[in-house]
Design a protein around this motif. Sequence first.
Motif, PDB file in Angstrom:
ATOM      1  N   GLY A   1      52.144  35.853  64.341  1.00 19.34           N
ATOM      2  CA  GLY A   1      53.358  36.550  63.356  1.00 19.34           C
ATOM      3  C   GLY A   1      54.500  35.811  63.602  1.00 19.34           C
ATOM      4  O   GLY A   1      55.577  36.359  62.961  1.00 19.34           O
ATOM      5  N   SER A   2      54.750  35.140  64.734  1.00 20.13           N
ATOM      6  CA  SER A   2      56.126  34.533  64.532  1.00 20.13           C
ATOM      7  C   SER A   2      56.375  33.313  63.896  1.00 20.13           C
ATOM      8  O   SER A   2      55.445  32.413  63.482  1.00 20.13           O
ATOM      9  N   GLY A   3      57.496  33.404  63.190  1.00 26.99           N
ATOM     10  CA  GLY A   3      57.870  32.175  62.224  1.00 26.99           C
ATOM     11  C   GLY A   3      57.307  32.257  60.840  1.00 26.99           C
ATOM     12  O   GLY A   3      56.480  33.251  60.666  1.00 26.99           O
ATOM     13  N   ALA A   4      57.648  31.291  60.103  1.00 21.81           N
ATOM     14  CA  ALA A   4      57.036  31.255  58.804  1.00 21.81           C
ATOM     15  C   ALA A   4      56.612  29.766  58.625  1.00 21.81           C
ATOM     16  O   ALA A   4      56.950  28.678  59.267  1.00 21.81           O
ATOM     17  N   ASP A   5      55.725  29.635  57.589  1.00 25.79           N
ATOM     18  CA  ASP A   5      55.107  28.361  57.116  1.00 25.79           C
ATOM     19  C   ASP A   5      56.268  27.351  57.076  1.00 25.79           C
ATOM     20  O   ASP A   5      57.308  27.544  56.515  1.00 25.79           O
TER      21      ASP A   5
ATOM     22  N   THR B   1      68.472  33.988  44.472  1.00 28.29           N
ATOM     23  CA  THR B   1      68.103  34.052  46.050  1.00 28.29           C
ATOM     24  C   THR B   1      67.979  32.725  46.837  1.00 28.29           C
ATOM     25  O   THR B   1      67.301  31.917  46.064  1.00 28.29           O
ATOM     26  N   GLY B   2      68.803  32.556  47.735  1.00 30.24           N
ATOM     27  CA  GLY B   2      68.566  31.168  48.557  1.00 30.24           C
ATOM     28  C   GLY B   2      67.241  30.957  49.144  1.00 30.24           C
ATOM     29  O   GLY B   2      66.414  31.937  49.592  1.00 30.24           O
ATOM     30  N   ALA B   3      66.902  29.586  49.191  1.00 32.61           N
ATOM     31  CA  ALA B   3      65.312  29.275  49.823  1.00 32.61           C
ATOM     32  C   ALA B   3      65.585  29.492  51.305  1.00 32.61           C
ATOM     33  O   ALA B   3      66.424  29.331  51.931  1.00 32.61           O
ATOM     34  N   ASP B   4      64.549  30.048  51.800  1.00 30.95           N
ATOM     35  CA  ASP B   4      64.505  30.247  53.301  1.00 30.95           C
ATOM     36  C   ASP B   4      64.400  28.852  53.882  1.00 30.95           C
ATOM     37  O   ASP B   4      63.988  27.803  53.623  1.00 30.95           O
ATOM     38  N   GLY B   5      65.527  28.903  54.888  1.00 28.69           N
ATOM     39  CA  GLY B   5      65.347  27.858  55.775  1.00 28.69           C
ATOM     40  C   GLY B   5      64.219  27.779  56.839  1.00 28.69           C
ATOM     41  O   GLY B   5      63.744  28.620  57.102  1.00 28.69           O
ATOM     42  N   LYS B   6      63.819  26.495  57.069  1.00 27.01           N
ATOM     43  CA  LYS B   6      62.788  26.140  58.095  1.00 27.01           C
ATOM     44  C   LYS B   6      63.535  26.196  59.733  1.00 27.01           C
ATOM     45  O   LYS B   6      64.451  25.708  59.842  1.00 27.01           O
ATOM     46  N   THR B   7      62.874  26.675  60.436  1.00 26.45           N
ATOM     47  CA  THR B   7      63.359  27.232  61.739  1.00 26.45           C
ATOM     48  C   THR B   7      62.730  26.442  62.799  1.00 26.45           C
ATOM     49  O   THR B   7      61.738  26.332  62.824  1.00 26.45           O
ATOM     50  N   LEU B   8      63.372  25.957  63.864  1.00 29.65           N
ATOM     51  CA  LEU B   8      62.775  25.503  65.130  1.00 29.65           C
ATOM     52  C   LEU B   8      62.942  26.407  66.181  1.00 29.65           C
ATOM     53  O   LEU B   8      64.244  26.566  66.850  1.00 29.65           O
ATOM     54  N   LEU B   9      62.043  27.258  66.346  1.00 30.50           N
ATOM     55  CA  LEU B   9      61.965  28.414  67.215  1.00 30.50           C
ATOM     56  C   LEU B   9      61.488  27.711  68.566  1.00 30.50           C
ATOM     57  O   LEU B   9      61.112  26.848  68.831  1.00 30.50           O
ATOM     58  N   ASN B  10      61.748  28.857  69.702  1.00 31.92           N
ATOM     59  CA  ASN B  10      61.212  28.433  71.024  1.00 31.92           C
ATOM     60  C   ASN B  10      61.097  29.461  71.825  1.00 31.92           C
ATOM     61  O   ASN B  10      61.654  30.767  71.502  1.00 31.92           O
ATOM     62  N   GLY B  11      60.326  29.316  72.873  1.00 28.91           N
ATOM     63  CA  GLY B  11      59.873  30.494  73.901  1.00 28.91           C
ATOM     64  C   GLY B  11      59.352  29.975  75.051  1.00 28.91           C
ATOM     65  O   GLY B  11      59.219  28.696  75.168  1.00 28.91           O
TER      66      GLY B  11
ATOM     67  N   SER C   1      49.794  27.725  56.352  1.00 30.08           N
ATOM     68  CA  SER C   1      48.945  29.081  55.974  1.00 30.08           C
ATOM     69  C   SER C   1      48.891  29.981  57.226  1.00 30.08           C
ATOM     70  O   SER C   1      47.820  30.422  57.626  1.00 30.08           O
ATOM     71  N   GLY C   2      49.987  30.318  57.889  1.00 33.04           N
ATOM     72  CA  GLY C   2      50.168  31.348  58.713  1.00 33.04           C
ATOM     73  C   GLY C   2      49.592  30.868  60.190  1.00 33.04           C
ATOM     74  O   GLY C   2      49.373  31.674  61.061  1.00 33.04           O
ATOM     75  N   SER C   3      49.148  29.524  60.463  1.00 32.66           N
ATOM     76  CA  SER C   3      48.616  29.190  61.509  1.00 32.66           C
ATOM     77  C   SER C   3      49.494  27.989  62.298  1.00 32.66           C
ATOM     78  O   SER C   3      50.203  27.180  61.461  1.00 32.66           O
ATOM     79  N   TRP C   4      49.632  28.269  63.570  1.00 33.13           N
ATOM     80  CA  TRP C   4      50.231  27.025  64.371  1.00 33.13           C
ATOM     81  C   TRP C   4      49.669  25.883  64.376  1.00 33.13           C
ATOM     82  O   TRP C   4      50.394  24.755  64.726  1.00 33.13           O
TER      83      TRP C   4
END
Length: 609
Positions: A132-136, A115-125, A154-157
């Motif tokens: 609930g948006s995004g991952a650690d 299983t490939g490691a989850d990539g880290k994402t640069l989100l926007n809005g 830890s689930g917090s932005w």
Amino acid sequence: MADLQFTKNLSPTVQVAISGGPDYEGTYGAATAYTTGDVVTYNGSSYVARQSTTGNTPGETAYWQTLASKGDAGATGSTGATGPTGATGPTGPTGPTGPTGPTGATGATGATGATGADGKTLLNGTSVPSGGSGADGDFYIDTNADTIYGPKASGSWGSSTSIVGPQGATGATGATGATGATGAAGAAATIAVGSTSSVNNSGTASVTNTGSSSAATFDFVLRDGPQGSTGATGPTGATGATGATGSTGAAATIAVGTTSSVSNSGTASVTNAGSSSAATFNFVLRDGPQGPQGATGATGPTGPTGATGATGAAGSDGKTLLNGSGGPADGTGVDGDFYIDTNGDDIYGPKSGGSWASGTSIVGPQGATGSTGATGATGATGATGPQGPAGADGASILAGTVVMWSGSSAPTGWLECDGSAVSRSTYSALFAIIGTRYGTGDGSSTFNLPNPVDRAAMGIALSTTPSATTLAGSSSLDALGLGNQSADHTHNGTSGNQSANHTHNGNTSNTGAHSHNTGNPSSNHSHNYSKSNSGSQTSNATGNVSAWHTHTTNSYGNHSHTVSLGDNSANHTHNVTTGNNSANHNHSLSSSTISTTVNVEPFGFIIKT
């Protein structure tokens, strides 16, 4: 790409053609040079270049505009209802037993891919991120407030950091400078599309520039068109056979470009400014009346669950967005990763060849200097300061210039004209003009200034050596221009105290006729006689004269008249008036004392050094 044709019901029906598009460049490369309008894919999202750029990672920046963001995976659909059991058919006759076939070889089970490691994402809005948006490890940019969040932990932005630099302080108004040379032409301005949103048909459409005058980014708020009627629910199709698992293809992207509106009588259109694999739709919508809200369509039946597809090939490792409080070490991350220095607000990446390239600031440049504030109220007048030192003399007054001066001492840059000896070196400019014209000083290191004290100034030729004892080189009255007198004139002489008899002699060289008036006559009468050059006289009718009378003589030559006066024991005045003198003549006055009164206004003289 081939043109696409489709029909959109906008009531009435409008035919819309989509054609053309920007240049699709494929997956973003850090070393590739891109120009305005180029489209790339990066981390599953599509971006269009706002301006020419090389090495600037795609994102919501001055160089890139998001066309389509990578969407999250949809939720698994619910299991469809089990179909009814069919009726049991009649039992057929028993067929003959066939020969037993050979047993086939069991195939080897394939290894399960890692299983490939989850990539880290640069989100926007356009607002703050929800919990609930995004991952650690992800980052999030609020394109409305121009702030960045992350990395999520830890689930917090956590709190945000502005990516727009602070506005510079208002600069003080400088003195007006000289007009500079015309500068070179500035770089061409750029225009890009920012966010696009909508309001209901009764709202207000708007366009705002969130960029600058040289790099504009237009955000659009569009007014919705009328609500169309709900279409009929189509029948549920039969479950198709499970197809073979295809190779993973590149995801097509669709993005909204520009959106504008025309009146209800105008023409609506949709054009594709992108490509078939990365479309960018530009909309021109026609305003229409607000229609009634359509009824909610019936929920369609749940389709049957498809057969489970074969296990796909192991996915490649996702690229990671790392972060730290300093620059990344070469051993940090793998090729393709990005790294954000949260202390220096710089982003590095993608890592290539095991090396991190130079970082790029994710904080915008400092804002332009704000406009000058309104002029404040005039402050109270301060106390008068002490008088400053005397200013330097203007360069227009030449050394050697002499002027009258009413002060008690000479000002700075001037000397009093009093005949003083001054230094030749200290006053070299003045010495170069007058030299030793008014005195040689000590003959080597000094020279003398002019000395008009108690003397009248008089004009002379510049080439003449000045002298205080002569008038233009002569001591006679002729030097004053008192020569030939051709009109009547009067000489007034005042003598001092005369304590004895004295004589006033008058001589004339005039050879013309003239008269002598004598005595106090009781009536006017005349005596005519002639006087020759030899001294003989001829008398005519002289008679007894006891009144004023006139003797008229012929013009026979020069002669003299001697007038003797009696005892003069006090000051007295003799007024002598001569007639028309057509030739040069002299008046000789002899007196023990002659006094003259002249009214003057005294001034000093100063000379420019």
